[in-house]
Design an enzyme around this catalytic site. Structure first.
Site, PDB file in Angstrom:
ATOM      1  N   LEU A  38      -0.834  11.066  40.519  1.00  0.00           N
ATOM      2  CA  LEU A  38      -0.520  12.458  41.141  1.00  0.00           C
ATOM      3  C   LEU A  38      -0.599  13.669  40.328  1.00  0.00           C
ATOM      4  N   ASP A  62      -0.948   6.277  35.201  1.00  0.00           N
ATOM      5  CA  ASP A  62      -1.881   6.849  34.622  1.00  0.00           C
ATOM      6  C   ASP A  62      -3.110   5.781  34.226  1.00  0.00           C
ATOM      7  N   ALA A  86     -10.250  10.392  38.509  1.00  0.00           N
ATOM      8  CA  ALA A  86     -11.079  11.225  37.764  1.00  0.00           C
ATOM      9  C   ALA A  86     -10.227  12.756  37.584  1.00  0.00           C
ATOM     10  N   SER A  88     -12.098  15.676  38.319  1.00  0.00           N
ATOM     11  CA  SER A  88     -13.503  16.196  39.009  1.00  0.00           C
ATOM     12  C   SER A  88     -14.115  17.447  39.523  1.00  0.00           C
ATOM     13  N   THR A 103      -9.468  11.443  30.652  1.00  0.00           N
ATOM     14  CA  THR A 103      -9.453  10.447  31.878  1.00  0.00           C
ATOM     15  C   THR A 103     -10.610   9.873  32.111  1.00  0.00           C
ATOM     16  N   THR A 133     -21.091  10.088  40.294  1.00  0.00           N
ATOM     17  CA  THR A 133     -21.447  11.304  41.046  1.00  0.00           C
ATOM     18  C   THR A 133     -23.102  11.376  40.646  1.00  0.00           C
ATOM     19  N   ASP A 134     -23.717  12.241  41.600  1.00  0.00           N
ATOM     20  CA  ASP A 134     -25.179  12.447  41.197  1.00  0.00           C
ATOM     21  C   ASP A 134     -25.297  13.342  40.254  1.00  0.00           C
ATOM     22  N   GLU A 135     -24.272  14.120  39.594  1.00  0.00           N
ATOM     23  CA  GLU A 135     -24.446  15.092  38.515  1.00  0.00           C
ATOM     24  C   GLU A 135     -24.864  14.459  37.293  1.00  0.00           C
ATOM     25  N   LYS A 162     -18.686  11.429  33.200  1.00  0.00           N
ATOM     26  CA  LYS A 162     -18.784  10.571  34.267  1.00  0.00           C
ATOM     27  C   LYS A 162     -19.963   9.696  33.831  1.00  0.00           C
ATOM     28  N   ASN A 187     -22.583  15.790  46.792  1.00  0.00           N
ATOM     29  CA  ASN A 187     -21.404  16.599  47.454  1.00  0.00           C
ATOM     30  C   ASN A 187     -20.842  16.231  48.566  1.00  0.00           C
ATOM     31  N   ARG A 289     -21.695  30.671  37.295  1.00  0.00           N
ATOM     32  CA  ARG A 289     -20.963  29.258  36.359  1.00  0.00           C
ATOM     33  C   ARG A 289     -21.808  29.113  35.000  1.00  0.00           C
ATOM     34  N   GLY A 291     -24.089  27.082  32.583  1.00  0.00           N
ATOM     35  CA  GLY A 291     -24.758  25.946  32.732  1.00  0.00           C
ATOM     36  C   GLY A 291     -25.143  25.346  34.056  1.00  0.00           C
TER      37      GLY A 291
HETATM   38  P1  NAD Z   1      -9.780  14.668  43.390  1.00  0.00           P
HETATM   39  O1  NAD Z   1      -9.883  15.408  42.188  1.00  0.00           O
HETATM   40  O2  NAD Z   1      -9.597  15.027  44.711  1.00  0.00           O
HETATM   41  O3  NAD Z   1      -8.875  13.401  43.189  1.00  0.00           O
HETATM   42  C1  NAD Z   1      -8.924  12.579  41.936  1.00  0.00           C
HETATM   43  C2  NAD Z   1      -7.441  11.639  41.989  1.00  0.00           C
HETATM   44  O4  NAD Z   1      -7.397  10.980  40.829  1.00  0.00           O
HETATM   45  C3  NAD Z   1      -6.355  12.533  42.146  1.00  0.00           C
HETATM   46  O5  NAD Z   1      -5.497  11.601  43.318  1.00  0.00           O
HETATM   47  C4  NAD Z   1      -5.580  12.379  41.042  1.00  0.00           C
HETATM   48  O6  NAD Z   1      -4.302  12.331  40.984  1.00  0.00           O
HETATM   49  C5  NAD Z   1      -6.229  10.900  40.358  1.00  0.00           C
HETATM   50  N1  NAD Z   1      -5.924  10.913  38.951  1.00  0.00           N
HETATM   51  C6  NAD Z   1      -6.399  12.022  38.052  1.00  0.00           C
HETATM   52  N2  NAD Z   1      -6.316  11.491  36.967  1.00  0.00           N
HETATM   53  C7  NAD Z   1      -5.812  10.319  36.989  1.00  0.00           C
HETATM   54  C8  NAD Z   1      -5.053   9.326  35.951  1.00  0.00           C
HETATM   55  N3  NAD Z   1      -5.372   9.652  34.593  1.00  0.00           N
HETATM   56  N4  NAD Z   1      -4.667   8.222  36.223  1.00  0.00           N
HETATM   57  C9  NAD Z   1      -4.597   8.274  37.620  1.00  0.00           C
HETATM   58  N5  NAD Z   1      -4.905   9.119  38.661  1.00  0.00           N
HETATM   59  C10 NAD Z   1      -5.596  10.106  38.194  1.00  0.00           C
HETATM   60  O7  NAD Z   1     -11.370  13.886  43.291  1.00  0.00           O
HETATM   61  P2  NAD Z   1     -12.461  13.394  44.491  1.00  0.00           P
HETATM   62  O8  NAD Z   1     -13.319  14.670  44.660  1.00  0.00           O
HETATM   63  O9  NAD Z   1     -11.767  12.788  45.526  1.00  0.00           O
HETATM   64  O10 NAD Z   1     -13.304  12.411  43.434  1.00  0.00           O
HETATM   65  C11 NAD Z   1     -12.847  11.069  43.384  1.00  0.00           C
HETATM   66  C12 NAD Z   1     -14.064  10.319  42.760  1.00  0.00           C
HETATM   67  O11 NAD Z   1     -15.360  10.621  43.078  1.00  0.00           O
HETATM   68  C13 NAD Z   1     -14.219  10.917  41.204  1.00  0.00           C
HETATM   69  O12 NAD Z   1     -14.432   9.846  40.189  1.00  0.00           O
HETATM   70  C14 NAD Z   1     -15.506  11.694  41.355  1.00  0.00           C
HETATM   71  O13 NAD Z   1     -16.080  11.863  40.138  1.00  0.00           O
HETATM   72  C15 NAD Z   1     -16.442  10.999  42.323  1.00  0.00           C
HETATM   73  N6  NAD Z   1     -17.236  11.818  43.008  1.00  0.00           N
HETATM   74  C16 NAD Z   1     -16.741  13.054  43.495  1.00  0.00           C
HETATM   75  C17 NAD Z   1     -17.606  13.692  44.603  1.00  0.00           C
HETATM   76  C18 NAD Z   1     -17.214  15.024  45.528  1.00  0.00           C
HETATM   77  O14 NAD Z   1     -17.991  15.783  45.893  1.00  0.00           O
HETATM   78  N7  NAD Z   1     -15.892  15.217  45.388  1.00  0.00           N
HETATM   79  C19 NAD Z   1     -19.039  13.436  44.698  1.00  0.00           C
HETATM   80  C20 NAD Z   1     -19.200  12.161  43.988  1.00  0.00           C
HETATM   81  C21 NAD Z   1     -18.463  11.376  43.001  1.00  0.00           C
HETATM   82  O1  DAU Z   2     -22.507  16.512  43.145  1.00  0.00           O
HETATM   83  C1  DAU Z   2     -21.453  15.727  43.462  1.00  0.00           C
HETATM   84  C2  DAU Z   2     -20.307  16.663  42.710  1.00  0.00           C
HETATM   85  O2  DAU Z   2     -19.842  17.877  43.676  1.00  0.00           O
HETATM   86  C3  DAU Z   2     -19.150  15.896  42.419  1.00  0.00           C
HETATM   87  O3  DAU Z   2     -19.266  15.051  41.493  1.00  0.00           O
HETATM   88  C4  DAU Z   2     -18.139  16.827  42.001  1.00  0.00           C
HETATM   89  O4  DAU Z   2     -16.764  16.279  41.866  1.00  0.00           O
HETATM   90  C5  DAU Z   2     -17.642  17.941  42.933  1.00  0.00           C
HETATM   91  O5  DAU Z   2     -16.860  18.925  42.400  1.00  0.00           O
HETATM   92  C6  DAU Z   2     -19.001  18.413  43.193  1.00  0.00           C
HETATM   93  O6  DAU Z   2     -19.595  19.493  41.989  1.00  0.00           O
HETATM   94  P1  DAU Z   2     -19.963  20.972  42.510  1.00  0.00           P
HETATM   95  O7  DAU Z   2     -20.024  21.592  41.084  1.00  0.00           O
HETATM   96  O8  DAU Z   2     -21.296  20.762  42.911  1.00  0.00           O
HETATM   97  O9  DAU Z   2     -19.238  21.476  43.689  1.00  0.00           O
HETATM   98  P2  DAU Z   2     -18.387  22.870  43.813  1.00  0.00           P
HETATM   99  O10 DAU Z   2     -17.809  22.579  45.187  1.00  0.00           O
HETATM  100  O11 DAU Z   2     -17.559  23.167  42.837  1.00  0.00           O
HETATM  101  O12 DAU Z   2     -19.568  24.074  43.984  1.00  0.00           O
HETATM  102  C7  DAU Z   2     -20.838  23.712  44.912  1.00  0.00           C
HETATM  103  C8  DAU Z   2     -21.678  24.833  44.807  1.00  0.00           C
HETATM  104  O13 DAU Z   2     -20.912  26.149  44.995  1.00  0.00           O
HETATM  105  C9  DAU Z   2     -22.069  25.011  43.226  1.00  0.00           C
HETATM  106  O14 DAU Z   2     -23.265  25.285  43.208  1.00  0.00           O
HETATM  107  C10 DAU Z   2     -21.093  26.135  42.696  1.00  0.00           C
HETATM  108  C11 DAU Z   2     -20.750  27.045  43.873  1.00  0.00           C
HETATM  109  N1  DAU Z   2     -19.759  27.626  43.986  1.00  0.00           N
HETATM  110  C12 DAU Z   2     -18.338  27.184  43.566  1.00  0.00           C
HETATM  111  C13 DAU Z   2     -17.137  27.790  43.553  1.00  0.00           C
HETATM  112  C14 DAU Z   2     -16.086  26.896  43.579  1.00  0.00           C
HETATM  113  C15 DAU Z   2     -19.522  29.289  44.180  1.00  0.00           C
HETATM  114  O15 DAU Z   2     -20.601  29.857  44.231  1.00  0.00           O
HETATM  115  N2  DAU Z   2     -18.384  29.845  44.155  1.00  0.00           N
HETATM  116  C16 DAU Z   2     -17.202  29.139  43.876  1.00  0.00           C
HETATM  117  O16 DAU Z   2     -16.125  29.649  43.815  1.00  0.00           O
END
Ligand code: NAD
Ligand code: DAU
Length: 352
Positions: A38, A62, A86, A88, A103, A133-135, A162, A187, A289, A291
């Site tokens: 949390l 944790d 994670a 994220s 983490t 992730t695809d990143e 990651k 994403n 941003r 990089g």
């Molecule tokens: P999020 O940030 O919404 O949630 C992360 C969760 O992990 C939270 O509930 C947080 O409390 C928990 N957490 C963080 N550190 C912890 C710790 N040390 N111990 C236990 N719990 C912990 O993340 P999300 O967007 O739901 O992503 C979930 C997973 O999917 C991540 O591994 C992320 O890399 C991966 N992922 C995310 C996306 C995306 O677009 N959001 C895309 C591809 C992969």
């Molecule tokens: O590709 C999967 C990944 O997608 C996940 O692994 C990550 O956890 C998730 O956060 C996401 O990463 P991005 O960096 O692509 O997502 P974000 O929503 O932060 O940004 C999406 C795009 O929008 C990126 O090109 C940056 C841009 N952006 C983002 C924010 C927050 C802006 O232009 N302005 C903003 O304020």
């Protein structure tokens, strides 16, 4: 389902909560243990609809806490893990990289090690599913796609952490025969996403008539997938993949940020009864941003070919559904944007 007890880490987060919901409802004879620290991103309100289900348990903890993890494995006799916990958010990794190293790398290693010790060499019917992730593949130019064979080339502290965890998971497979599977997804968007990420941040700002901070020229490209489809893909892979496999998951749905933001503004104008074009006036180009990866695009043909998975809905429909969810859940949004969020927002955006 042949597993009796599954540990889902990060189940109170965005994607984790959708995975928990799907598994709790779909597998009533399997105990689903949500293990989550949390952090700011974890929110038990995301799971109100399943928290009273007889096969659901929550354990606050944790993934770096070896003792607590070992006790949870023992108590529930865990036979599979779906690991989502994670840090994220890319921007947070730029300002605080060590948190991501701890983490995402050490946390994953600690969790795997506890599972390895608990299963004690008997890996029959056990599984460690690592959600990635695809990143990790880096940044694409105008053409081409990430396949499962694309060499790793992470370029932010988040994606490097990651990538590192993916390597560790594969190393456990090769060294110990530890039973793993990995998926790398594009994403996600949908309900319950914390409003630091592009889509919920911009929905919240449009609603509140705040500037929409577009990084750089807005010409970076992302491949968007509805979170419910991601959860379904995880279920399909969890139940059907061979051990040691990797699957890419994607939406086949590329958008430049600026095109997506304009589409979002149009939907918001309609939903809020504003004149078309009103929300677009909030668009503000800000410093890029550091990089900033140019383009992500997933080739998910292996998942289609091997396991017959593909996304269920079109982006326009998913985006409208997402906007409706945020407008309907104003209290959720105002609670998560109070307190610490205000400090984060100021620090992240005031100098841009
Ligand atoms: P999020 O940030 O919404 O949630 C992360 C969760 O992990 C939270 O509930 C947080 O409390 C928990 N957490 C963080 N550190 C912890 C710790 N040390 N111990 C236990 N719990 C912990 O993340 P999300 O967007 O739901 O992503 C979930 C997973 O999917 C991540 O591994 C992320 O890399 C991966 N992922 C995310 C996306 C995306 O677009 N959001 C895309 C591809 C992969
Ligand atoms: O590709 C999967 C990944 O997608 C996940 O692994 C990550 O956890 C998730 O956060 C996401 O990463 P991005 O960096 O692509 O997502 P974000 O929503 O932060 O940004 C999406 C795009 O929008 C990126 O090109 C940056 C841009 N952006 C983002 C924010 C927050 C802006 O232009 N302005 C903003 O304020």
């Amino acid at each position: 389902m042949d597993k009796k007890s599954i540990l889902i880490t990060g189940g109170a987060g965005f994607i984790g909560s959708h995975v928990v919901r799907l598994f709790v409802n779909k597998y009533p004879d399997t105990t689903i243990v949500n293990y989550d620290k949390l952090t700011y991103a974890g929110n038990l309100e995301n799971l109100l609809d399943v928290e009273r289900s007889s096969n659901y348990r929550f354990e606050k903890g944790d993934i770096l806490d070896e003792k607590k993890l070992a006790a949870v494995f023992e108590e529930y006799k865990i036979d599979a893990v779906i690991h989502l916990a994670a840090e994220s958010h890319v921007d947070r990794s730029i300002s605080n990289p060590l948190e991501f190293v701890n983490t995402n790398i050490t946390g994953t290693a600690t969790l795997m090690n506890v599972a390895k010790e608990f299963w004690n060499g008997n890996f029959e019917n056990k599984l460690f599913y690592h959600v990635s992730t695809d990143e990790v593949y880096g940044s694409l130019g105008e053409t081409g796609y990430f396949t499962e064979e694309t060499p790793y080339d992470p370029r932010s502290p988040y994606s490097a952490s990651k990538a590192s965890s993916d390597h560790l998971v594969r190393a456990y497979f090769h060294t110990y025969g530890f039973p793993i599977v990995i998926s790398n997804c594009s994403n996600n968007y949908g309900a319950n996403q914390f409003p630091e990420k592009l889509i919920p941040l911009f929905i919240n700002n449009i609603k509140s008539n705040l500037p929409l901070p577009v990084y750089g020229k807005g010409d970076n490209v992302r491949d968007w997938l509805w979170v419910v489809d991601h959860a379904q893909a995880i279920d399909v892979i969890f139940n059907n993949s061979k051990l040691g496999e990797t699957y890419n998951i994607g939406g086949n749905n590329e958008w430049t940020n600026i095109a997506l933001i304009k589409a979002l503004c149009k939907i918001m104008d309609q939903k809020l009864g504003r004149k078309e074009g009103d929300s677009e006036k909030l668009i503000t180009y800000v410093k890029d941003r550091e990089g900033h990866d140019k383009r992500y695009a997933i080739d998910a043909s292996k998942l289609k070919r091997d396991l017959d998975w593909e996304p269920s809905i079109q982006f326009e429909e998913g985006l409208e559904d997402t906007v409706d969810w945020y407008l309907k859940n104003e209290e959720w949004l105002s609670r998560v944007t109070s307190g610490d969020y205000k400090n984060y927002y100021q620090k992240q955006y005031q100098e841009r």
